[in-house]
Design an enzyme around this catalytic site. Structure first.
Site, short mmCIF file in Angstrom:
data_model
loop_
_atom_site.label_atom_id
_atom_site.label_comp_id
_atom_site.label_asym_id
_atom_site.label_seq_id
_atom_site.Cartn_x
_atom_site.Cartn_y
_atom_site.Cartn_z
N ALA A 17 -26.60 9.71 -13.39
CA ALA A 17 -27.22 8.44 -13.05
C ALA A 17 -27.30 8.29 -11.54
O ALA A 17 -26.71 9.06 -10.80
CB ALA A 17 -26.43 7.29 -13.66
N GLU A 47 -27.49 5.35 -8.18
CA GLU A 47 -27.08 4.01 -7.77
C GLU A 47 -28.14 3.25 -6.98
O GLU A 47 -27.79 2.47 -6.08
CB GLU A 47 -25.81 4.09 -6.93
CG GLU A 47 -25.94 4.79 -5.57
CD GLU A 47 -25.72 6.27 -5.57
OE1 GLU A 47 -25.52 6.85 -4.49
OE2 GLU A 47 -25.75 6.89 -6.67
N ASN A 48 -29.42 3.43 -7.27
CA ASN A 48 -30.44 2.68 -6.54
C ASN A 48 -30.03 1.21 -6.45
O ASN A 48 -29.65 0.60 -7.45
CB ASN A 48 -31.78 2.76 -7.28
CG ASN A 48 -32.20 4.17 -7.58
OD1 ASN A 48 -32.20 5.03 -6.71
ND2 ASN A 48 -32.55 4.43 -8.83
N GLU A 65 -21.59 3.64 -10.85
CA GLU A 65 -22.83 3.25 -10.18
C GLU A 65 -22.74 1.82 -9.64
O GLU A 65 -23.29 1.51 -8.59
CB GLU A 65 -24.03 3.39 -11.12
CG GLU A 65 -24.20 4.77 -11.75
CD GLU A 65 -24.21 5.90 -10.75
OE1 GLU A 65 -24.53 5.67 -9.57
OE2 GLU A 65 -23.90 7.04 -11.14
N HIS A 89 -20.98 1.76 -6.39
CA HIS A 89 -21.84 2.21 -5.30
C HIS A 89 -22.59 1.05 -4.63
O HIS A 89 -23.03 1.20 -3.48
CB HIS A 89 -22.89 3.18 -5.83
CG HIS A 89 -22.46 4.62 -5.80
ND1 HIS A 89 -22.00 5.24 -4.67
CD2 HIS A 89 -22.45 5.57 -6.78
CE1 HIS A 89 -21.72 6.50 -4.95
NE2 HIS A 89 -21.98 6.72 -6.22
N GLU A 121 -19.47 9.12 -2.82
CA GLU A 121 -19.20 9.59 -4.17
C GLU A 121 -17.73 9.67 -4.52
O GLU A 121 -17.38 9.75 -5.70
CB GLU A 121 -19.83 10.98 -4.37
CG GLU A 121 -21.33 10.99 -4.19
CD GLU A 121 -22.08 10.13 -5.20
OE1 GLU A 121 -21.45 9.70 -6.18
OE2 GLU A 121 -23.28 9.91 -5.00
#
Length: 867
Positions: A292, A294-295, A328, A331, A350
């Site tokens: 996945a 993390e936008n 995510e 993030h 990360e």
């Protein structure tokens, strides 16, 4: 950055973007997209050239408009494209493009859902935003973004920020701006008048905070959504939360939404910073490149990371989804608000070891699970000469892509967990909060994090931690006993055996976390005892139970004498043992790793396993199973040892199956469900006659009647693998048909990143047939050209290369090396690190076979004679 290569690669800083207006028109019918981009620039120094990133784009109508008393509009005198460096040099910026929606899994690409539903989404990390629009594609060069999307009126547009306005395109409405004018011109150039095709709409999104290009996101398709919300514990604001997917998947997003609703307020409290955006969506895609992403405001990932049948009680799948979603969400602060300056500090994004799952799901006991999910993977990834430091120079895009591995994720998380244990969790989290607040909407480097934790804890964090992130490897602690206590020495641990002097120069500051037992049987853990030199003596009463690395919090291996290991094992097996679950997991894993590297005998690890046969905890059994299956994998061509290991597996796990049975109940605890599944899988991998027959019978019933009720979701994998292995061609055909019929998220359940946050697949395949371990390399050799083109530039290709590490002979090593060096004249630069590690892994396994075959045979023979 000091290297000349890195300076050449990085963009000039004399011109920086401050804001980007991005307009994208998506045509899902023709698999095309085009658009316009307006970029506001801050010219720091006079220049005649402007350099930015672009890859595979056609640019036209480029124009520079200056501001001030005398504004000018200028066109570039020349446009120079550098395909290798993926950048464009011109006198001025200005953008227009048309491109294809490919299935490359990066940039702006297409995916296909149920009923052949086509949709489009972005994946920009690390350097693929330039494939969607020209930009300054480096994390340091943050800018604000205003995204506008033009699409068919019956589709849904998504981006980082909420929708500000959405209107059906009407060229006769009299409201013209650059977007409407441009769209009118495009449709006219295509010969399409209003009404001759489906209607178009224009969706404008709110302006974003400053962010790096790799976090920009947008998507277009016929998505549906589930909606929830959370209330900020800091401000009292309520924010909407949505989970988007195609129609065939949307109902399976409920659990991921539930996790997100609970994670956000917990992270706000942990970081003492409110989530800054007005919304947070999650989008599940059928085609996504491992894990996945993390936008900011629009998390995206594979259906395998987020989709779960609403009626499923599969604990492992729930853990995988919760882990990914929480990672995510974290993030949004640890990476998005505060972003590393350059990719050499990727671990600052990360390696976040703060996980909210233990508070959301306390029954899962995720603190000890960290050892099997991260700590073990970190140790295994960093035990060879071809490893690399967590903080690694990344001079170009090829190197950037290669560092998304277990060192940036699991080793970083493990050393931060070690630091947290040493300074105390409260002080550690306070230090993280200080770090984030000082770099809100900005960038950071390692020293910034260390300074925050140092301020909160009062210890010299750089002095303790720098070698853990800037040097390769980790130590093995050799423990010798004497009349006054113990003597401990640190050396670099290598899977190839004791390190040579040239590879053994680093001295780590090692928290020893010494566990001792008082006269009243109370346990004391001394976290202040540190080894910051080559060796030291420690006074203690060795007649009472003791152990180094209590809780398995320090990233190291501990080598005891065989006699001490037996004593610790017997103590660990007691119901009243002073050694925790974490201790027992670490003991087993250390014993096998040390034997693999030649520091001790495999027979010692097998004996420890035998002592722990009455172990009650799932996580300890999980580690035992992984290591026994590793033995079977390495010796898969030795029928005698394979048979012995399988018999041992059956002997250990069949009694657990007899106790726990095959039926799952909603009243079962998470540990009971997982231990039942693991026991059945372990016994089946050992070919236990009773368990194999039971699974075959359940599969046969399913084939006869079509009724799958006798195969619970947790047993699907093992039931079908056993059926293929034991049932021949007919069962294999049935399994293949089923695999084709399954949803993509089912087929990919074991192939998601750690966390992927986490990294390579870690769940599936442990029951596979022996031959399966070499099928991927064989297929890779045959299909290299197609695979190279299909996965060019993304992460998946590296994992295919890594599949060769399951080979175990010198001949395998030679053939693999020759294949990559000569055959087809391959360019291996884009996966060189993973290839080097893989080749070394093959050598290690081959050396292990040569060194330990006789030892293993002797142990099983003597045990057989004793029974």
């Amino acid at each position: 950055m000091s290297s000349s290569a890195e300076v050449d690669y990085r963009l000039p800083t004399n011109v920086k973007p401050t804001h980007c207006d991005v307009t994208v028109r998506t045509n899902l019918v023709d698999d095309k997209f085009d658009g316009i981009v307006t970029i506001d620039l801050d010219v720091k120094k006079d220049t005649t050239k402007i350099v930015f990133n672009t890859a595979g784009l056609r640019l036209s109508d480029v124009m520079l408009t200056t501001s001030g008393a005398k504004s000018l509009s200028l066109t570039p005198a020349s446009i120079d494209f550098d395909e290798t460096m993926e950048r464009c040099t011109l006198e001025f910026p200005g953008l227009c493009r048309r491109g294809d929606l490919t299935d490359s899994l990066m940039g702006y690409y297409k995916s296909v859902g149920g009923e052949d539903e086509v949709y489009a989404l972005t994946q920009f990390e690390p350097t693929a935003a330039r494939r969607a629009f020209p930009c300054w594609d480096e994390p340091l060069l943050k800018a604000t973004f205003s995204v506008t999307m033009i699409s068919r009126a019956d589709t849904v547009n998504l981006s980082n920020m909420p929708v500000e306005s959405e209107d059906i395109f009407d060229p006769n409405a009299g409201k013209f701006d650059d977007t409407v004018t441009w769209l009118s011109d495009v449709l006219a150039s295509l010969g399409l008048a209003q009404g001759e095709s489906e209607k178009w709409k224009i969706t404008r999104f709110a302006k974003s905070p400053p962010m790096s290009t790799y976090l920009v996101a947008f998507a277009n398709g016929r998505f549906e959504y589930l909606e929830g919300s959370y209330t900020s514990p800091l401000s009292g604001k309520t924010r909407p939360l949505r989970a988007y997917a195609t129609k065939d998947m949307v109902e399976k997003m409920q659990f991921a939404l539930y996790v997100k609703e609970r994670a956000l307020p917990l992270y706000e409290q942990v970081f003492d910073i409110e989530y800054p955006l007005p919304k947070l969506d999650t989008l599940a895609a059928h085609d996504f490149d491992i894990g996945a992403m993390e936008n900011w405001g629009l998390i995206a990932g594979g259906t395998s990371c987020f989709a779960l049948d609403p009626d499923s009680e599969d604990v492992q799948t729930k853990k995988d989804i919760a882990s990914t979603q929480c990672h995510e969400v974290a993030h949004m602060w640890f990476g998005n608000i505060t972003t590393m300056e350059w990719w050499d500090n990727l671990y600052l994004n990360e390696g976040e070891s703060i996980a909210s799952q233990p508070w959301i799901f306390p029954e899962w006991r995720l603190h000890p699970a960290f050892i099997t999910e991260h700590h073990k993977w970190a140790l295994d990834a960093d035990d060879n000469l071809s490893s690399h430091p967590v903080e690694l120079e990344c001079p170009d895009a090829e190197m950037v892509n290669q560092i998304f591995d277990d060192l940036s994720y699991s080793k970083a998380a493990s050393v931060l967990r070690m630091l947290s244990s040493y300074v105390g969790e409260e002080k550690f989290l306070k230090g993280v909060s200080i770090y984030l607040k000082r770099h809100l909407f900005a960038n950071s480097v390692t020293r910034d994090l260390w300074e925050g934790i140092q301020e909160a804890s009062g210890i010299d964090v750089p002095q303790m931690m720098d070698n853990w992130v800037k040097k390769v490897g980790y130590p093995v602690l050799t423990v010798m006993e004497n009349p006054n206590g113990i003597h401990v020495r640190q050396d670099r641990f290598l899977s190839t055996g004791p390190a040579q002097p040239k590879d053994n120069e680093t001295i780590w500051t090692v928290p020893l976390s010494l566990l001792t037992v008082n006269d009243d049987d109370s346990v004391v853990i001394n976290k202040n005892e540190v080894l910051d030199q080559r060796e030291k003596s420690i006074a203690l009463d060795a007649s009472k139970p003791w152990k180094l690395n209590a809780g398995t919090v320090t990233l190291c291996r501990v080598l005891y004498s065989p006699e001490r290991l037996v004593k610790i094992g017997r103590e660990a097996a007691k119901a009243s043992s002073p050694f925790s679950i974490e201790d027992r997991i670490g003991l087993v894993d250390d014993a096998f790793a040390l034997s693999k590297a030649g520091y001790s005998d495999v027979s010692a690890a097998l004996a420890l396993t035998d002592v722990l046969r009455n172990e009650p905890e799932y996580l300890v059994w999980q580690n035992i199973q992984k290591n026994l299956l590793l033995l079977r994998s390495v010796w898969w061509e030795d029928a005698g040892i394979t048979h012995s290991v399988e018999g041992f597996l059956a002997e250990l796990f069949t009694p657990l199956v007899d106790t726990l049975g095959y039926e799952y109940s909603s009243q079962d605890s998470a540990d009971t469900r997982e231990l039942r599944t693991l026991a059945i899988e372990g016994a089946a991998s050992g070919k236990s006659p009773r368990v194999v027959e039971e699974l075959r019978g359940r599969f046969a019933h399913c084939m006869r009647t079509g009724d799958e009720s006798k195969i619970p979701p947790e047993l699907e994998e093992v039931a079908y693998i056993v059926a293929v292995r034991e049932g021949g061609r007919q069962s294999g055909s049935r399994q293949a048909d089923r695999a084709q019929a399954e949803e993509p998220h089912d087929r990919g359940r074991g192939a998601q990143r750690p966390g992927a946050h986490a990294g390579p697949g870690r769940r599936g395949g442990h029951l596979g047939l022996h031959a399966a371990e070499v099928r991927t390399p064989d297929r890779f050799r045959a299909d290299y050209g197609a695979l190279d083109k299909r996965f060019e530039g993304n992460y998946g290709f590296q994992e295919i290369v890594a599949s060769f590490r399951n080979l175990s002979t010198d001949r395998d090593h030679e053939e693999t090396a020759q294949f990559f060096e000569a055959s087809l004249n391959k360019d291996t630069g884009k996966y060189k690190m993973r290839l080097d590690q893989t080749l070394e892994d093959i050598q290690v396994r081959s050396a292990w076979v040569k060194r330990s075959t006789a030892d293993i045979q002797k142990w099983f023979a003597s045990r057989k004679n004793a029974l």
